[in-house]
Write a protein that holds these residues in place. Structure first.
Motif, PDB file in Angstrom:
ATOM      1  N   ALA A   1       2.329   1.768  -3.537  1.00 18.80           N
ATOM      2  CA  ALA A   1       1.330   2.254  -4.492  1.00 18.80           C
ATOM      3  C   ALA A   1       1.011   3.728  -4.238  1.00 18.80           C
ATOM      4  CB  ALA A   1       0.067   1.416  -4.402  1.00 18.80           C
ATOM      5  N   GLN A   2       0.955   4.119  -2.979  1.00 22.91           N
ATOM      6  CA  GLN A   2       0.714   5.535  -2.662  1.00 22.91           C
ATOM      7  C   GLN A   2       1.870   6.394  -3.131  1.00 22.91           C
ATOM      8  OE1 GLN A   2      -0.075   5.831   1.536  1.00 22.91           O
ATOM      9  NE2 GLN A   2      -2.186   6.444   1.133  1.00 22.91           N
ATOM     10  N   ARG A   3       3.076   5.903  -2.930  1.00 26.52           N
ATOM     11  CA  ARG A   3       4.259   6.656  -3.339  1.00 26.52           C
ATOM     12  C   ARG A   3       4.324   6.834  -4.848  1.00 26.52           C
ATOM     13  NH1 ARG A   3       9.763   4.218  -1.582  1.00 26.52           N
ATOM     14  NH2 ARG A   3       9.887   3.754  -3.785  1.00 26.52           N
ATOM     15  N   ARG A   4       3.786   5.849  -5.574  1.00 24.39           N
ATOM     16  CA  ARG A   4       3.760   5.936  -7.032  1.00 24.39           C
ATOM     17  C   ARG A   4       2.507   6.652  -7.541  1.00 24.39           C
ATOM     18  NH1 ARG A   4       5.928  -0.143  -8.506  1.00 24.39           N
ATOM     19  NH2 ARG A   4       7.962   0.149  -7.536  1.00 24.39           N
ATOM     20  N   LYS A   5       1.779   7.281  -6.627  1.00 22.33           N
ATOM     21  CA  LYS A   5       0.591   8.075  -6.930  1.00 22.33           C
ATOM     22  C   LYS A   5      -0.515   7.252  -7.593  1.00 22.33           C
ATOM     23  CE  LYS A   5       3.106  12.427  -7.273  1.00 22.33           C
ATOM     24  NZ  LYS A   5       3.715  12.177  -6.051  1.00 22.33           N
TER      25      LYS A   5
ATOM     26  N   ASP B   1      -5.454   0.783  -7.234  1.00 17.09           N
ATOM     27  CA  ASP B   1      -4.028   0.441  -7.340  1.00 17.09           C
ATOM     28  C   ASP B   1      -3.461   0.093  -5.969  1.00 17.09           C
ATOM     29  OD1 ASP B   1      -3.929   0.886 -10.082  1.00 17.09           O
ATOM     30  OD2 ASP B   1      -3.397   3.005  -9.832  1.00 17.09           O
ATOM     31  N   ILE B   2      -3.804   0.901  -4.982  1.00 15.23           N
ATOM     32  CA  ILE B   2      -3.315   0.666  -3.620  1.00 15.23           C
ATOM     33  C   ILE B   2      -3.826  -0.677  -3.111  1.00 15.23           C
ATOM     34  CG2 ILE B   2      -3.444   1.499  -1.245  1.00 15.23           C
ATOM     35  CD1 ILE B   2      -3.557   4.359  -2.449  1.00 15.23           C
TER      36      ILE B   2
ATOM     37  N   GLY C   1       0.812  -1.209   0.000  1.00 14.54           N
ATOM     38  CA  GLY C   1       0.000   0.000   0.000  1.00 14.54           C
ATOM     39  C   GLY C   1       0.845   1.257   0.000  1.00 14.54           C
ATOM     40  N   TYR C   2       1.925   1.217   0.746  1.00 13.59           N
ATOM     41  CA  TYR C   2       2.834   2.363   0.790  1.00 13.59           C
ATOM     42  C   TYR C   2       3.479   2.606  -0.576  1.00 13.59           C
ATOM     43  CZ  TYR C   2       7.046   5.031   1.783  1.00 13.59           C
ATOM     44  OH  TYR C   2       8.057   5.958   1.734  1.00 13.59           O
TER      45      TYR C   2
ATOM     46  N   TYR D   1      -1.943  -3.559  -4.988  1.00 11.73           N
ATOM     47  CA  TYR D   1      -0.570  -3.710  -4.487  1.00 11.73           C
ATOM     48  C   TYR D   1      -0.578  -4.325  -3.087  1.00 11.73           C
ATOM     49  CZ  TYR D   1       2.422  -1.386  -7.929  1.00 11.73           C
ATOM     50  OH  TYR D   1       3.162  -1.079  -9.033  1.00 11.73           O
TER      51      TYR D   1
ATOM     52  N   ASN E   1      -4.270   5.229  -7.596  1.00 13.34           N
ATOM     53  CA  ASN E   1      -5.587   5.486  -7.028  1.00 13.34           C
ATOM     54  C   ASN E   1      -5.929   4.388  -6.015  1.00 13.34           C
ATOM     55  OD1 ASN E   1      -6.298   3.299  -8.561  1.00 13.34           O
ATOM     56  ND2 ASN E   1      -7.376   4.476 -10.128  1.00 13.34           N
ATOM     57  N   ARG E   2      -7.153   4.398  -5.506  1.00 13.79           N
ATOM     58  CA  ARG E   2      -7.523   3.442  -4.453  1.00 13.79           C
ATOM     59  C   ARG E   2      -7.410   1.996  -4.910  1.00 13.79           C
ATOM     60  NH1 ARG E   2     -12.854   6.092  -1.890  1.00 13.79           N
ATOM     61  NH2 ARG E   2     -11.818   7.817  -0.855  1.00 13.79           N
TER      62      ARG E   2
END
Length: 55
Positions: A18-22, A27-28, A15-16, A31, A24-25
């Motif tokens: 996916a968030q770092r790679r910008k 994607d997070i 999750g971290y 991942y 969306n929900r």
């Protein structure tokens, strides 16, 4: 217990990332699920090996 820790740790890391790679929900979520399953399986095999060694 080791498998659950591996799953949760992998999900948090996924999750971290996916968030770092910008991402969306979704994607997070993808991942987190993928990394959680991968790390959970890795922890499962590690626990089986540890039980075989110690028994």
């Amino acid at each position: 217990m080791l498998v659950l820790a591996g799953f949760v740790g992998g999900a948090l890391w996924g999750g971290y990332l996916a968030q770092r790679r910008k991402g969306n929900r979704l994607d997070i979520l993808q991942y987190a699920t993928g990394f959680g399953i991968a790390f959970g399986l890795l922890a499962f095999f590690a626990s089986v090996i540890l039980l075989r060694i110690t028994s």
